[in-house]
Design a protein around this motif. Structure first.
Motif, short mmCIF file in Angstrom:
data_model
loop_
_atom_site.label_atom_id
_atom_site.label_comp_id
_atom_site.label_asym_id
_atom_site.label_seq_id
_atom_site.Cartn_x
_atom_site.Cartn_y
_atom_site.Cartn_z
N ILE A 161 0.84 -1.21 0.00
CA ILE A 161 0.00 0.00 0.00
C ILE A 161 0.87 1.26 0.00
O ILE A 161 0.63 2.20 -0.75
CB ILE A 161 -0.92 0.00 1.23
N GLY A 162 1.90 1.26 0.87
CA GLY A 162 2.80 2.40 0.92
C GLY A 162 3.52 2.63 -0.39
O GLY A 162 3.68 3.78 -0.83
N ALA A 163 3.93 1.55 -1.03
CA ALA A 163 4.63 1.66 -2.32
C ALA A 163 3.71 2.24 -3.39
O ALA A 163 4.13 3.08 -4.20
CB ALA A 163 5.16 0.30 -2.74
N LEU A 164 2.45 1.78 -3.42
CA LEU A 164 1.50 2.31 -4.39
C LEU A 164 1.34 3.81 -4.22
O LEU A 164 1.34 4.57 -5.18
CB LEU A 164 0.13 1.63 -4.21
N GLY A 165 1.19 4.24 -2.96
CA GLY A 165 1.08 5.68 -2.70
C GLY A 165 2.36 6.42 -3.00
O GLY A 165 2.35 7.49 -3.59
N GLY A 166 3.50 5.83 -2.61
CA GLY A 166 4.80 6.46 -2.82
C GLY A 166 5.12 6.69 -4.28
O GLY A 166 5.80 7.66 -4.64
N LEU A 167 4.61 5.83 -5.15
CA LEU A 167 4.85 5.96 -6.59
C LEU A 167 4.27 7.26 -7.15
O LEU A 167 4.72 7.75 -8.18
CB LEU A 167 4.26 4.77 -7.34
N ILE A 168 3.26 7.79 -6.47
CA ILE A 168 2.66 9.05 -6.93
C ILE A 168 2.77 10.15 -5.88
O ILE A 168 2.11 11.17 -5.94
CB ILE A 168 1.18 8.85 -7.32
N GLY A 169 3.66 9.90 -4.88
CA GLY A 169 3.93 10.93 -3.89
C GLY A 169 2.90 11.06 -2.79
O GLY A 169 2.79 12.11 -2.16
N LEU A 170 2.15 9.97 -2.50
CA LEU A 170 1.17 9.98 -1.44
C LEU A 170 1.48 8.88 -0.43
O LEU A 170 2.33 8.03 -0.67
CB LEU A 170 -0.25 9.78 -2.01
N GLY A 171 0.73 8.87 0.69
CA GLY A 171 0.99 7.88 1.74
C GLY A 171 0.29 6.55 1.54
O GLY A 171 0.62 5.57 2.19
N GLY A 172 -0.72 6.51 0.66
CA GLY A 172 -1.39 5.26 0.35
C GLY A 172 -2.59 4.92 1.21
O GLY A 172 -3.17 3.84 1.08
N ALA A 173 -3.03 5.83 2.09
CA ALA A 173 -4.15 5.53 3.00
C ALA A 173 -5.44 5.26 2.24
O ALA A 173 -6.30 4.51 2.71
CB ALA A 173 -4.36 6.68 3.98
N GLU A 174 -5.59 5.88 1.06
CA GLU A 174 -6.80 5.66 0.27
C GLU A 174 -6.89 4.21 -0.22
O GLU A 174 -7.97 3.69 -0.44
CB GLU A 174 -6.87 6.63 -0.92
N PHE A 175 -5.74 3.54 -0.37
CA PHE A 175 -5.74 2.13 -0.75
C PHE A 175 -5.83 1.23 0.47
O PHE A 175 -6.32 0.10 0.38
CB PHE A 175 -4.46 1.80 -1.53
N ARG A 176 -5.37 1.73 1.61
CA ARG A 176 -5.37 0.92 2.83
C ARG A 176 -6.79 0.69 3.35
O ARG A 176 -7.11 -0.38 3.87
CB ARG A 176 -4.53 1.61 3.91
#
Length: 265
Positions: free
Chosen positions: A19-34
């Motif tokens: 989840i963190g990697a998905l968010g990090g790829l676009i400069g976000l923390g990934g909470a929307e995927f978590r």
């Protein structure tokens, strides 16, 4: 597989990292995927998932602030205190009210609200993430202040209802509305997100559902550590995958998740 079996430490850590990697790829923390993962894979109820997501988002954002200080110094961030204060004026109120509404909604209604918000975040990713700036604010004076406060209020509500930091909404707002550089906008977003999340978290602490924090403390810590690692890795890979392909893929993930969350209710 029962929810408890899915919450084995390796699975929790790995999920957080992905989840963190998905968010990090676009400069976000990934909470929307978590959030949909907490509901769909780990079997938490809607309100429990929101509170857990909020707790982990706090940890991830707090850790991101010092990391970003190397590329965007604090002095440069607080030079634009006007943006921070304007957005916080609305977002703090929105976060308090949003968290209150979440605790009062019926479970089925809350699932439906989350599903709709996931669709909204998907649209924001597609339309707002590549926002560019002319360096000129969209409005000036009182009009800019009123618009900024209103935008902050809406973002605060969404962040509280989903347990996210709100960067996917804050960054394009800061870029388009205030004319800030996108790199600076990322740090300004964190400066607004942290106090906004603390207010939402404080409001949730008044509800009996907040006991999930104590009951799931190891789960939170393991997934949060995984998320921080994943965000760091994703950040290192930032730009390697063209956003032309990446953003539609991530938006599609959110849309599929929204359908599952809707049906979950």
């Amino acid at each position: 597989m029962a929810p408890k079996e899915r919450r084995a430490k390796p699975a929790v850590f790995t999920s957080g990292a992905v989840i963190g990697a998905l968010g990090g790829l676009i400069g976000l923390g990934g909470a929307e995927f978590r959030l949909p993962l907490l509901i769909g894979l780990f079997g938490f109820g809607a309100l429990e998932a929101i509170i857990l997501n909020k707790a982990m988002s706090l940890v991830v954002v707090a850790s991101a602030l010092p990391f970003r200080a190397f590329s965007v110094p604090y002095a440069q961030v607080f030079e634009r205190w006007d943006i921070i204060v304007t957005l916080l004026t609305g977002s703090l109120v929105g976060a308090w009210l949003g968290a209150g509404w979440a605790t009062q909604l019926k479970s089925k209604t809350l699932y439906r609200v989350l599903a709709v918000l996931l669709v909204g975040i998907a649209v924001a990713l597609l339309l707002g993430h590549e926002a560019s700036t002319s360096g000129i604010p969209l409005f000036h004076g009182v009009a800019l202040a009123i618009t900024g406060i209103a935008a902050g209020f809406g973002i605060g509500v969404v962040a509280a209802l989903m347990g996210v930091a709100g960067g996917e909404l804050l960054i394009p707002t800061i870029v388009l509305l205030f004319g800030a550089d996108v790199k600076l906008a990322g740090s300004l977003s964190l400066a607004v997100s942290l106090p906004t999340m603390i207010v939402g978290f404080t409001r949730y602490s008044r509800d009996q559902s907040f006991s999930i924090i104590r009951a799931q403390r190891p789960f939170i810590l393991i997934m949060a550590v995984g998320s921080i690692l994943g965000t760091f890795i994703g950040g290192q890979l930032l730009g390697l995958i063209p956003t032309t392909y990446l953003l539609p893929l991530l938006a599609a993930i959110l849309l599929v998740s929204s359908v599952k969350v809707w049906r979950h209710g």
